[in-house]
Design an enzyme around this catalytic site. Sequence first.
Site, PDB file in Angstrom:
ATOM      1  N   LYS A  48       0.708  -1.177  -0.069  1.00  0.00           N
ATOM      2  CA  LYS A  48      -0.001   0.127   0.012  1.00  0.00           C
ATOM      3  C   LYS A  48       0.821   1.338  -0.154  1.00  0.00           C
ATOM      4  CE  LYS A  48      -4.280  -2.081   1.668  1.00  0.00           C
ATOM      5  NZ  LYS A  48      -5.042  -2.245   2.652  1.00  0.00           N
ATOM      6  N   ARG A  85      -3.327  -9.938   5.308  1.00  0.00           N
ATOM      7  CA  ARG A  85      -3.761 -10.037   3.958  1.00  0.00           C
ATOM      8  C   ARG A  85      -2.605  -9.548   2.939  1.00  0.00           C
ATOM      9  NH1 ARG A  85      -6.024  -6.537  -0.102  1.00  0.00           N
ATOM     10  NH2 ARG A  85      -7.307  -7.522  -1.104  1.00  0.00           N
TER      11      ARG A  85
HETATM   12  C1  YH5 Z   1      -7.554  -4.513   3.636  1.00  0.00           C
HETATM   13  O1  YH5 Z   1      -6.583  -3.734   4.134  1.00  0.00           O
HETATM   14  N1  YH5 Z   1      -7.165  -3.877   1.324  1.00  0.00           N
HETATM   15  S1  YH5 Z   1      -7.873  -3.779  -1.555  1.00  0.00           S
HETATM   16  C2  YH5 Z   1      -3.278  -0.270  -3.179  1.00  0.00           C
HETATM   17  C3  YH5 Z   1      -2.077  -0.853  -3.414  1.00  0.00           C
HETATM   18  C4  YH5 Z   1      -1.863  -1.852  -3.038  1.00  0.00           C
HETATM   19  C5  YH5 Z   1      -2.858  -2.627  -2.248  1.00  0.00           C
HETATM   20  C6  YH5 Z   1      -1.229   1.256  -3.936  1.00  0.00           C
HETATM   21  N2  YH5 Z   1      -9.111  -5.072   0.328  1.00  0.00           N
HETATM   22  C7  YH5 Z   1      -7.891  -4.363   2.247  1.00  0.00           C
HETATM   23  O2  YH5 Z   1      -4.733  -4.146  -1.142  1.00  0.00           O
HETATM   24  N3  YH5 Z   1      -9.605  -5.913   2.862  1.00  0.00           N
HETATM   25  C8  YH5 Z   1      -8.160  -4.161   0.054  1.00  0.00           C
HETATM   26  O3  YH5 Z   1      -1.092   0.003  -3.748  1.00  0.00           O
HETATM   27  C9  YH5 Z   1      -8.841  -5.137   1.787  1.00  0.00           C
HETATM   28  N4  YH5 Z   1      -8.372  -5.221   4.336  1.00  0.00           N
HETATM   29  C10 YH5 Z   1      -9.306  -6.121   3.845  1.00  0.00           C
HETATM   30  N5  YH5 Z   1      -9.966  -6.643   4.704  1.00  0.00           N
HETATM   31  C11 YH5 Z   1      -6.503  -2.508  -1.246  1.00  0.00           C
HETATM   32  C12 YH5 Z   1      -5.264  -3.165  -1.532  1.00  0.00           C
HETATM   33  C13 YH5 Z   1      -4.080  -2.162  -2.273  1.00  0.00           C
HETATM   34  C14 YH5 Z   1      -4.389  -0.779  -2.539  1.00  0.00           C
END
Ligand code: YH5
Length: 282
Positions: free
Chosen positions: A228, A262
């Site tokens: 993230k 996750r």
């Molecule tokens: C979460 O924290 N996050 S989707 C932006 C990125 C990298 C990764 C800029 N679904 C979560 O993973 N479900 C997502 O780079 C989730 N907890 C739960 N329970 C976002 C994501 C991501 C976004």
Amino acid sequence: MRSIDCAGKKLKLNTPQIMAVLNLTPDSFSDGGQFIRDDGSVRIDHALASAETMVSNGAAIIDIGGESTRPGAPAVSSQQQLERVATVVEKLSSRIDTVISVDTSSPELMVESARLGAGLINDIRSLTRPGALAAVATTDMAVCMMHMQGQPINMQDKPEYGDIVAEVCGFFQQRVLDFTDAGIGKNKILLDPGFGFGKTLQHYVELLKNFESFVALGLPVLVGVSRKAMIGQLTGRSVDQRAYGSVAAAMIAIQAGANIVRVHDVAATSDMIKIHLAMVGE
Ligand code: YH5
């Protein structure tokens, strides 16, 4: 031993567990489009093979999503989400013992996921869509409740809190009452402070520093920091170069008592958990 029943599949929580991300979207931030052909159809065999690799690398849960949560990403109808995830959920749940989680806010998809063999609903909107609480209550699935300030479209515009830790804890306490009032057992609920969902870098740090406060609420805690923006801000690295930073942040959460992480980088996270377990004598 501590565990959570996910529609008949038991998820052990005596040691930290890995939830691996399997995005069946053309436009995800972190790994978008790997399993989608130009015509929009899903590369089923590639997705299944990738999930099986994640399991052999140590994943206990595969989190399957058909809708991007990226700000500004197009809304995807329940029907289209179902077309993306249904076959993979069904085939995986029969082939492997691992818990299948479905990332959705759609009540229709929640009910259908249970029928196809999913054991967990991961809804970033915490079952706020009309009918979502009732949909999950009719199943035997577990559910992850995530904190988000605002909506994906505007959540990063100007996140503001008084005391973020108290606000997130207060949200969990209220929402647990809403879930249990709707007939969802307390033994089915996971908490997630929602890193990246309406939070600045300062807020992330505050949440991670005070992670024990969420663990103290007594329900299992899930955390998603993998790849993230906070990891990018702190390391100066692009999305595909954030594995080390992500593993470090996950380790901090685990040391504070997180039960599930996750992640995208399963093998690296699994090694970290092995080192952690040696330190706590397991
Ligand atoms: C979460 O924290 N996050 S989707 C932006 C990125 C990298 C990764 C800029 N679904 C979560 O993973 N479900 C997502 O780079 C989730 N907890 C739960 N329970 C976002 C994501 C991501 C976004």
